[in-house]
Design a protein around this motif. Structure first.
Motif, mmCIF file in Angstrom:
data_model
loop_
_atom_site.group_PDB
_atom_site.id
_atom_site.type_symbol
_atom_site.label_atom_id
_atom_site.label_comp_id
_atom_site.label_asym_id
_atom_site.label_seq_id
_atom_site.Cartn_x
_atom_site.Cartn_y
_atom_site.Cartn_z
ATOM 1 N N TYR A 399 0.746 -1.149 -0.117
ATOM 2 C CA TYR A 399 0.032 0.064 -0.063
ATOM 3 C C TYR A 399 0.730 1.201 0.112
ATOM 4 O O TYR A 399 0.560 2.166 -0.636
ATOM 5 N N GLU A 400 1.899 1.200 0.824
ATOM 6 C CA GLU A 400 2.709 2.564 0.728
ATOM 7 C C GLU A 400 3.316 2.856 -0.595
ATOM 8 O O GLU A 400 3.354 3.912 -1.108
ATOM 9 N N LYS A 401 4.067 2.000 -1.084
ATOM 10 C CA LYS A 401 4.484 2.143 -2.510
ATOM 11 C C LYS A 401 3.605 2.374 -3.466
ATOM 12 O O LYS A 401 3.828 3.074 -4.277
ATOM 13 N N ALA A 402 2.427 1.788 -3.436
ATOM 14 C CA ALA A 402 1.334 2.037 -4.314
ATOM 15 C C ALA A 402 0.789 3.362 -4.448
ATOM 16 O O ALA A 402 0.820 4.123 -5.336
ATOM 17 N N GLU A 403 0.790 4.005 -3.074
ATOM 18 C CA GLU A 403 0.294 5.210 -2.678
ATOM 19 C C GLU A 403 1.109 6.289 -3.573
ATOM 20 O O GLU A 403 1.119 7.183 -4.060
ATOM 21 N N GLU A 404 2.578 5.858 -3.297
ATOM 22 C CA GLU A 404 3.667 6.816 -3.797
ATOM 23 C C GLU A 404 3.474 6.892 -5.243
ATOM 24 O O GLU A 404 3.718 8.153 -5.909
ATOM 25 N N TYR A 405 3.466 5.738 -5.915
ATOM 26 C CA TYR A 405 3.308 5.840 -7.635
ATOM 27 C C TYR A 405 2.161 6.360 -7.989
ATOM 28 O O TYR A 405 1.984 7.241 -8.906
ATOM 29 N N LEU A 406 1.068 6.116 -7.279
ATOM 30 C CA LEU A 406 -0.150 6.758 -7.673
ATOM 31 C C LEU A 406 -0.324 8.269 -7.504
ATOM 32 O O LEU A 406 -0.780 9.055 -8.429
ATOM 33 N N GLU A 407 0.349 8.587 -6.544
ATOM 34 C CA GLU A 407 0.541 10.262 -6.119
ATOM 35 C C GLU A 407 1.295 10.784 -7.527
ATOM 36 O O GLU A 407 0.846 11.859 -8.004
ATOM 37 N N GLU A 408 2.394 9.960 -7.637
ATOM 38 C CA GLU A 408 3.361 10.551 -9.100
ATOM 39 C C GLU A 408 2.466 10.707 -10.243
ATOM 40 O O GLU A 408 2.433 11.689 -11.057
ATOM 41 N N ALA A 409 1.729 9.649 -10.395
ATOM 42 C CA ALA A 409 1.186 9.535 -11.623
ATOM 43 C C ALA A 409 0.005 10.753 -11.662
ATOM 44 O O ALA A 409 -0.309 11.260 -12.801
ATOM 45 N N LEU A 410 -0.551 10.845 -10.540
ATOM 46 C CA LEU A 410 -1.747 12.170 -10.461
ATOM 47 C C LEU A 410 -1.139 13.242 -10.848
ATOM 48 O O LEU A 410 -1.728 14.190 -11.443
ATOM 49 N N GLY A 411 0.068 13.596 -10.110
ATOM 50 C CA GLY A 411 0.793 14.944 -10.675
ATOM 51 C C GLY A 411 0.982 15.072 -12.081
ATOM 52 O O GLY A 411 1.145 16.255 -12.638
ATOM 53 N N ALA A 412 0.738 14.014 -12.911
ATOM 54 C CA ALA A 412 0.736 14.104 -14.310
ATOM 55 C C ALA A 412 -0.575 14.125 -15.027
ATOM 56 O O ALA A 412 -0.955 13.595 -16.071
ATOM 57 N N GLY A 413 -1.671 14.425 -14.196
ATOM 58 C CA GLY A 413 -3.128 14.379 -14.531
ATOM 59 C C GLY A 413 -3.486 14.806 -15.893
ATOM 60 O O GLY A 413 -4.283 14.156 -16.534
ATOM 61 N N TYR A 414 -2.667 15.941 -16.132
ATOM 62 C CA TYR A 414 -3.273 16.630 -17.462
ATOM 63 C C TYR A 414 -2.694 15.717 -18.633
ATOM 64 O O TYR A 414 -3.472 15.412 -19.569
ATOM 65 N N GLU A 415 -1.185 15.242 -18.402
ATOM 66 C CA GLU A 415 -1.050 14.177 -19.560
ATOM 67 C C GLU A 415 -1.746 12.980 -19.855
ATOM 68 O O GLU A 415 -1.928 12.548 -20.615
ATOM 69 N N LEU A 416 -2.068 12.481 -18.544
ATOM 70 C CA LEU A 416 -3.119 11.251 -18.677
ATOM 71 C C LEU A 416 -4.363 11.440 -19.024
ATOM 72 O O LEU A 416 -5.189 10.610 -19.560
ATOM 73 N N GLY A 417 -4.755 12.811 -18.826
ATOM 74 C CA GLY A 417 -6.465 12.977 -19.173
ATOM 75 C C GLY A 417 -7.281 12.854 -17.818
ATOM 76 O O GLY A 417 -6.943 12.012 -17.057
ATOM 77 N N PRO A 418 -8.231 13.412 -18.006
ATOM 78 C CA PRO A 418 -9.500 13.469 -16.783
ATOM 79 C C PRO A 418 -9.882 11.887 -16.514
ATOM 80 O O PRO A 418 -10.112 11.747 -15.426
ATOM 81 N N VAL A 419 -10.092 11.253 -17.490
ATOM 82 C CA VAL A 419 -10.757 9.833 -17.279
ATOM 83 C C VAL A 419 -9.787 9.106 -16.403
ATOM 84 O O VAL A 419 -10.181 8.626 -15.373
ATOM 85 N N VAL A 420 -8.333 8.989 -16.857
ATOM 86 C CA VAL A 420 -7.332 8.421 -16.088
ATOM 87 C C VAL A 420 -7.182 8.971 -14.740
ATOM 88 O O VAL A 420 -7.000 8.293 -13.679
#
Length: 461
Positions: A399-420
């Motif tokens: 869970y701890e590592k998962a949260e780290e990577y998901l937070e990183e991904a969310l920081g690129a929310g514009y690049e990923l798009g609003p759906v992701v």
């Protein structure tokens, strides 16, 4: 005491959730690029190119087997592919070049062109074979080193790529800079990559070559977007269009800003339907499908996705869309075969991520975790890979590592798009709820212990 502690946890969770939402001022203004949404810009280029191709075809007809004319036609066919998106053009180019290479083997210029075409087709193993041969011949070593750098970066051999790049030239050279941009981006240093791209743009502008300036602006606009500098990205796309009014890539970039940043789906769809009408390639259906998901039109999204899968999966496209196909069909058994082919062709961390994602969706969590830990984590900063990694680790209980990577991904929310981005938020909220539940259980256990201790008079009331 218990109530105060739990309230603090709840407020922290609410604060974390609300920080995901940030009101954004719209950036896109249709009036800014209205003059560029005119099919005549593209038509003029296509007509001029067709006339040039016709001229060289006549010369070749009069002089069958003339390798100079064949090479000229091959280059023009590859150029036309960029305008039409018709894969037959790139295959036609390859056919001519291979004919020359068979009759006159060892021409470095021909090997360079074959390498470039193979990169376009995403046939990276083939590209490496061609450029290695050219490099070993030794002529035009400068160009060979640059192309070898391109291929090695695509195949995930980052530091070998850097070695050949350093051998090629110095940081003061435009061609060095644009390869170093790719290298820095691949190793996750976007800030450094942008600095190098800005230097490259300055050199392009000093050269006075409008085609090089346009290419530099278009690429820099992409990078500003990845860095969250949306207004700067938009204005740079507009500037690129002034150098090339037929620049479809920049219009597509503006469509993404309209969708991902402004949430102006009507304008994004208007641009994409225009692009589809003048440049019928599968790419646009993929983006239109994402917009349909965002608009809760599941039927249309499914129709567009299936349309993309059918068209992009045709043999004529080769490996051009394998990554997208694997992503879209990850829940299907054939996704594993597609992903394994992609890894063989392009053993890059993002390819291993697609393989891990396919295993995950086909019920093999253990293999997904193994691939993610061995080939993806700390080896790429691509937001999609970070998102996939976060989900896989979450399901594996990390869970701890998962949260780290998901937070990183969310920081690129514009690049990923609003759906992701919304999917990531949902995963993070689940982790928050789990953390809150665990905290409540801990508090309950502590309070139970205090009650027990008081009853046994281990502590005083």
């Amino acid at each position: 005491m218990k109530k105060i502690f739990l309230l603090a946890i709840l407020l922290a969770a609410i604060g974390a959730a609300t920080c995901f939402y940030q009101p954004q001022n719209p950036v896109v203004n249709a009036a800014d690029y209205a003059t560029f949404m005119d099919e005549n810009h593209l038509k003029k280029k296509r007509v001029a190119l067709s006339e040039e191709i016709g001229f060289w075809k006549k010369k070749l007809t009069s002089n069958p087997g003339n390798y100079v004319f064949e090479k000229k036609l091959a280059g023009l066919s590859a150029k036309r592919f960029k305008l039409t998106g018709n894969p037959q053009d790139i295959h036609r180019s390859d056919s001519l070049l291979k004919s020359v290479n068979e009759r006159l083997p060892g021409q470095v210029g021909v090997l360079h062109s074959l390498t470039a075409n193979a990169i376009t087709r995403h046939a990276f193993k083939e590209a490496q074979a061609y450029i290695t041969q050219a490099y070993e011949i030794g002529e035009k070593r400068f160009v060979s080193s640059l192309l070898l750098t391109d291929v090695l970066l695509e195949r995930g051999q980052f530091f070998s790529a850097k070695r050949y790049l350093l051998e090629a030239t110095s940081e003061s050279h435009f061609d060095y800079l644009i390869r170093d941009v790719k290298f820095q981006d691949q190793i996750g240093d976007l800030g450094r990559a942008i600095q190098q791209m800005e230097k490259a743009l300055s050199k392009a502008e000093a050269s006075g070559n409008p085609q090089v300036v346009h290419w530099s602006l278009s690429n820099l606009a992409d990078m500003y977007g990845h860095d969250g500098r949306i207004s700067q990205s938009y204005n740079t796309y507009l500037k690129a269009l002034t150098y090339n009014p037929a620049d479809l890539h920049s219009l597509k970039g503006i469509a993404w800003i309209a969708f991902s940043h402004d949430k102006n789906t009507a304008e994004a769809k208007r641009i994409l339907h225009y692009l589809k009408s003048v440049h019928p390639v599968p790419d646009y259906d993929l983006m239109l499908a994402e917009i349909a998901i965002f608009e809760n039109d599941a039927a249309l999204a499914k129709e567009l996705q299936e349309s993309f899968i059918e068209e992009a999966g045709k043999p004529v496209y080769g490996s051009m869309y394998k990554g997208y196909l694997c992503e879209l069909t990850s829940h299907r058994p054939n996704a594993l075969a597609i992903a394994k082919t992609e890894v063989e062709e392009r053993p890059h961390p993002t390819s291993y991520d697609l393989l891990a994602w396919a295993h995950f969706h086909n019920g093999n969590l253990k293999k997904a975790v193994e691939l993610t830990e061995n080939h993806v984590l700390n080896q790429t900063g691509e937001p999609v890979a970070q998102y996939h990694s976060g989900v896989i680790l979450k399901e594996a209980g990390q869970y701890e590592k998962a949260e780290e990577y998901l937070e990183e991904a969310l920081g690129a929310g514009y690049e990923l798009g609003p759906v992701v981005a919304q999917e990531i938020k949902t995963h993070l909220e689940e982790l928050d709820r789990r953390s809150l539940t665990a905290s409540q259980e801990t508090v309950a256990k502590v309070l139970d212990w205090f009650q027990y201790a008081k009853s046994r008079r281990f502590i005083k009331s």
